[in-house]
Design a protein around this motif. Structure first.
Motif, PDB file in Angstrom:
ATOM      1  N   LYS A   1       0.816  -1.203   0.000  1.00  0.00           N
ATOM      2  CA  LYS A   1       0.000   0.000   0.000  1.00  0.00           C
ATOM      3  C   LYS A   1       0.861   1.270   0.000  1.00  0.00           C
ATOM      4  O   LYS A   1       0.503   2.267  -0.638  1.00  0.00           O
ATOM      5  CB  LYS A   1      -0.954  -0.004   1.200  1.00  0.00           C
ATOM      6  CG  LYS A   1      -2.145  -0.938   1.023  1.00  0.00           C
ATOM      7  CD  LYS A   1      -3.193  -0.735   2.084  1.00  0.00           C
ATOM      8  CE  LYS A   1      -2.809  -1.399   3.368  1.00  0.00           C
ATOM      9  NZ  LYS A   1      -3.893  -1.351   4.375  1.00  0.00           N
ATOM     10  N   ALA A   2       1.990   1.222   0.692  1.00  0.00           N
ATOM     11  CA  ALA A   2       2.892   2.368   0.684  1.00  0.00           C
ATOM     12  C   ALA A   2       3.443   2.618  -0.714  1.00  0.00           C
ATOM     13  O   ALA A   2       3.545   3.772  -1.161  1.00  0.00           O
ATOM     14  CB  ALA A   2       4.035   2.139   1.682  1.00  0.00           C
ATOM     15  N   VAL A   3       3.780   1.555  -1.414  1.00  0.00           N
ATOM     16  CA  VAL A   3       4.268   1.680  -2.795  1.00  0.00           C
ATOM     17  C   VAL A   3       3.158   2.206  -3.701  1.00  0.00           C
ATOM     18  O   VAL A   3       3.371   3.111  -4.517  1.00  0.00           O
ATOM     19  CB  VAL A   3       4.795   0.323  -3.309  1.00  0.00           C
ATOM     20  CG1 VAL A   3       5.101   0.409  -4.801  1.00  0.00           C
ATOM     21  CG2 VAL A   3       6.034  -0.099  -2.540  1.00  0.00           C
ATOM     22  N   LEU A   4       1.957   1.650  -3.563  1.00  0.00           N
ATOM     23  CA  LEU A   4       0.831   2.070  -4.399  1.00  0.00           C
ATOM     24  C   LEU A   4       0.504   3.543  -4.189  1.00  0.00           C
ATOM     25  O   LEU A   4       0.179   4.258  -5.143  1.00  0.00           O
ATOM     26  CB  LEU A   4      -0.397   1.212  -4.105  1.00  0.00           C
ATOM     27  CG  LEU A   4      -0.434  -0.181  -4.716  1.00  0.00           C
ATOM     28  CD1 LEU A   4      -1.668  -0.937  -4.239  1.00  0.00           C
ATOM     29  CD2 LEU A   4      -0.419  -0.101  -6.236  1.00  0.00           C
ATOM     30  N   LEU A   5       0.592   3.998  -2.946  1.00  0.00           N
ATOM     31  CA  LEU A   5       0.280   5.399  -2.672  1.00  0.00           C
ATOM     32  C   LEU A   5       1.269   6.321  -3.378  1.00  0.00           C
ATOM     33  O   LEU A   5       0.876   7.343  -3.959  1.00  0.00           O
ATOM     34  CB  LEU A   5       0.296   5.660  -1.161  1.00  0.00           C
ATOM     35  CG  LEU A   5      -0.075   7.076  -0.722  1.00  0.00           C
ATOM     36  CD1 LEU A   5      -1.439   7.484  -1.275  1.00  0.00           C
ATOM     37  CD2 LEU A   5      -0.056   7.190   0.793  1.00  0.00           C
TER      38      LEU A   5
ATOM     39  N   PRO B   1      -7.859   4.656   1.765  1.00  0.00           N
ATOM     40  CA  PRO B   1      -8.713   5.750   1.255  1.00  0.00           C
ATOM     41  C   PRO B   1      -7.941   6.756   0.401  1.00  0.00           C
ATOM     42  O   PRO B   1      -8.483   7.278  -0.585  1.00  0.00           O
ATOM     43  CB  PRO B   1      -9.270   6.399   2.523  1.00  0.00           C
ATOM     44  CG  PRO B   1      -8.424   5.919   3.631  1.00  0.00           C
ATOM     45  CD  PRO B   1      -7.914   4.586   3.240  1.00  0.00           C
ATOM     46  N   LEU B   2      -6.672   7.014   0.734  1.00  0.00           N
ATOM     47  CA  LEU B   2      -5.897   7.948  -0.072  1.00  0.00           C
ATOM     48  C   LEU B   2      -5.548   7.364  -1.435  1.00  0.00           C
ATOM     49  O   LEU B   2      -5.552   8.084  -2.441  1.00  0.00           O
ATOM     50  CB  LEU B   2      -4.625   8.357   0.664  1.00  0.00           C
ATOM     51  CG  LEU B   2      -4.830   9.215   1.916  1.00  0.00           C
ATOM     52  CD1 LEU B   2      -3.498   9.527   2.571  1.00  0.00           C
ATOM     53  CD2 LEU B   2      -5.587  10.491   1.585  1.00  0.00           C
ATOM     54  N   ILE B   3      -5.263   6.069  -1.488  1.00  0.00           N
ATOM     55  CA  ILE B   3      -5.016   5.414  -2.779  1.00  0.00           C
ATOM     56  C   ILE B   3      -6.254   5.529  -3.668  1.00  0.00           C
ATOM     57  O   ILE B   3      -6.161   5.828  -4.867  1.00  0.00           O
ATOM     58  CB  ILE B   3      -4.626   3.941  -2.576  1.00  0.00           C
ATOM     59  CG1 ILE B   3      -3.219   3.849  -1.964  1.00  0.00           C
ATOM     60  CG2 ILE B   3      -4.672   3.176  -3.896  1.00  0.00           C
ATOM     61  CD1 ILE B   3      -2.862   2.459  -1.464  1.00  0.00           C
TER      62      ILE B   3
END
Length: 246
Positions: free
Chosen positions: A4-8, A82-84
């Motif tokens: 998720k950190a990478v996707l963001l 939610p930010l992604i």
């Protein structure tokens, strides 16, 4: 968490690059609506949109820091989904807006809902690297969503109001959302973004009903932001062994 950190970070970079897909986009065109002869009063002055540059850069810094230093942090991770969703939708918003203001309005409200969900989940620490950029983004989206909806309602001549009436209604809606959010999660940059947008409406409209109401709303938002932040500071527990200031 790492994924998720990478996707963001990926969606933040795509979001910042999205204006390159639609160079020179200046908002909806009157030709996209059956009854829009001129821009509705709810639109802010053009200079206000320069805030997007700050938002793009700050979101990239946030996502990059989160990936490098907070990739396994549970509090940061709670904000990422939610930010992604919000920023991911934002990366395709401009091309959609060129084709369909209706779908663009639906998408920007989805962006807002997800951004607010992310903002509410931000922890107290790392304020300037997480809550501040998310707050700035969500605050501007609050204004932009109401502007988009107001333009749509005026452009399709939806009763019972005309351009001024719908603009006043959208100011009230933006103010209501802002009050609810600031009570749930006080954020300096969220309030600042909303104030920035409201003052830009006043700059564009001048001493008209909409312009004066926007100025009044800006003062209210600024005051509420200050009061909520002061209340938050006073409610924090003091370190042990220190007496209260006299």
């Amino acid at each position: 968490m790492k994924i998720k950190a990478v996707l963001l970070l990926v969606v933040a970079l795509a979001f910042a690059a999205s204006p390159l897909m639609v160079p020179g986009f200046g908002g909806y065109e009157p030709s996209q609506f059956p009854a829009l002869e001129q821009d509705p009063p709810i639109l802010p002055a053009g200079y206000a949109f320069a805030l997007w540059g700050v938002i793009y850069l700050w979101l990239i810094v946030m996502a990059g820091f989160g990936l490098i230093r907070r990739d396994l942090d549970a509090e940061w991770d709670a904000t990422r989904l939610p930010l992604i969703i919000s920023i991911g939708i934002g990366s395709v918003w401009l091309p959609v807006a060129l084709v369909s203001p209706l779908w663009a309005t639906v998408l920007i409200w989805a962006m807002l809902a997800a951004a607010l969900a992310g903002l509410i989940r931000t922890p107290q620490r790392d304020l300037w690297l997480l809550r501040a950029p998310v707050g700035l983004y969500a605050g501007w989206l609050t204004a932009a969503s109401c502007v988009s909806l107001g333009t749509l309602l005026v452009g399709f001549a939806i009763p019972p109001f005309g351009p001024v009436g719908w603009s006043v209604a959208m100011l009230a809606l933006a103010l209501a959302i802002t009050v609810v959010l600031l009570r749930a999660r006080p954020s300096l940059m969220y309030g600042a973004a909303v104030v920035w947008a409201l003052i830009a409406v006043t700059v564009r409209d001048g001493a008209t009903l909409v312009g004066l109401l926007a100025l009044g709303a800006a003062v209210l938002v600024a005051a509420l932001t200050f009061l909520r932040l002061r209340s938050l500071r006073s409610s924090r527990p003091r370190p042990a062994g220190r007496s209260a200031p006299r």
